[in-house]
Design a protein around this motif. Structure first.
Motif, PDB file in Angstrom:
ATOM      1  N   UNK A  22       0.836  -1.205   0.000  1.00  0.00           N
ATOM      2  CA  UNK A  22       0.000   0.000   0.000  1.00  0.00           C
ATOM      3  C   UNK A  22       0.866   1.248   0.000  1.00  0.00           C
ATOM      4  N   UNK A  23       1.907   1.261   0.848  1.00  0.00           N
ATOM      5  CA  UNK A  23       2.811   2.414   0.874  1.00  0.00           C
ATOM      6  C   UNK A  23       3.543   2.578  -0.460  1.00  0.00           C
ATOM      7  N   UNK A  24       3.967   1.464  -1.051  1.00  0.00           N
ATOM      8  CA  UNK A  24       4.677   1.536  -2.332  1.00  0.00           C
ATOM      9  C   UNK A  24       3.763   2.091  -3.418  1.00  0.00           C
ATOM     10  N   UNK A  25       2.512   1.660  -3.407  1.00  0.00           N
ATOM     11  CA  UNK A  25       1.558   2.155  -4.397  1.00  0.00           C
ATOM     12  C   UNK A  25       1.330   3.654  -4.210  1.00  0.00           C
ATOM     13  N   UNK A  26       1.160   4.074  -2.959  1.00  0.00           N
ATOM     14  CA  UNK A  26       0.936   5.500  -2.685  1.00  0.00           C
ATOM     15  C   UNK A  26       2.158   6.321  -3.089  1.00  0.00           C
ATOM     16  N   UNK A  27       3.343   5.817  -2.788  1.00  0.00           N
ATOM     17  CA  UNK A  27       4.565   6.536  -3.151  1.00  0.00           C
ATOM     18  C   UNK A  27       4.691   6.632  -4.669  1.00  0.00           C
ATOM     19  N   UNK A  28       4.321   5.588  -5.372  1.00  0.00           N
ATOM     20  CA  UNK A  28       4.355   5.617  -6.836  1.00  0.00           C
ATOM     21  C   UNK A  28       3.392   6.638  -7.405  1.00  0.00           C
ATOM     22  N   UNK A  29       2.203   6.724  -6.800  1.00  0.00           N
ATOM     23  CA  UNK A  29       1.230   7.700  -7.276  1.00  0.00           C
ATOM     24  C   UNK A  29       1.720   9.123  -7.029  1.00  0.00           C
ATOM     25  N   UNK A  30       2.308   9.355  -5.866  1.00  0.00           N
ATOM     26  CA  UNK A  30       2.837  10.689  -5.567  1.00  0.00           C
ATOM     27  C   UNK A  30       3.963  11.037  -6.533  1.00  0.00           C
ATOM     28  N   UNK A  31       4.828  10.076  -6.807  1.00  0.00           N
ATOM     29  CA  UNK A  31       5.930  10.301  -7.736  1.00  0.00           C
ATOM     30  C   UNK A  31       5.400  10.631  -9.136  1.00  0.00           C
ATOM     31  N   UNK A  32       4.375   9.880  -9.572  1.00  0.00           N
ATOM     32  CA  UNK A  32       3.774  10.173 -10.883  1.00  0.00           C
ATOM     33  C   UNK A  32       3.174  11.568 -10.908  1.00  0.00           C
ATOM     34  N   UNK A  33       2.505  11.936  -9.843  1.00  0.00           N
ATOM     35  CA  UNK A  33       1.859  13.246  -9.758  1.00  0.00           C
ATOM     36  C   UNK A  33       2.897  14.366  -9.821  1.00  0.00           C
ATOM     37  N   UNK A  34       4.009  14.181  -9.090  1.00  0.00           N
ATOM     38  CA  UNK A  34       5.085  15.183  -9.113  1.00  0.00           C
ATOM     39  C   UNK A  34       5.688  15.265 -10.513  1.00  0.00           C
ATOM     40  N   UNK A  35       5.860  14.114 -11.158  1.00  0.00           N
ATOM     41  CA  UNK A  35       6.385  14.109 -12.523  1.00  0.00           C
ATOM     42  C   UNK A  35       5.473  14.852 -13.485  1.00  0.00           C
ATOM     43  N   UNK A  36       4.159  14.647 -13.328  1.00  0.00           N
ATOM     44  CA  UNK A  36       3.214  15.360 -14.194  1.00  0.00           C
ATOM     45  C   UNK A  36       3.275  16.863 -13.951  1.00  0.00           C
TER      46      UNK A  36
END
Length: 63
Positions: A34-48
């Motif tokens: 769950x933490x890895x998924x959330x961190x991935x989403x945050x990383x994608x959002x920052x990249x966007x």
């Protein structure tokens, strides 16, 4: 005889702990994923956001 009884009780206790340990490990794995998924989403959002910011910067330089 009491020694054999103690050994038996220890074995029963260890066998009883196996499901508890396995469920705890599953819970830890679930939490990590769950933490890895959330961190991935945050990383994608920052990249966007960065890409959008860079795009705006390039568009402003062209004018």
């Amino acid at each position: 005889m009491p020694y054999a009884l103690m050994v038996g009780l220890v074995l029963v206790a260890l066998i009883a702990l196996v499901p508890v340990v396995l469920s705890a490990l599953r819970s830890v794995r679930r939490t990590r994923s769950t933490y890895a998924r959330a961190a991935g989403e945050v990383s994608d959002w920052i990249g966007l956001l960065r890409a959008r910011g860079a795009g705006i910067g390039v568009a402003l330089k062209r004018h």
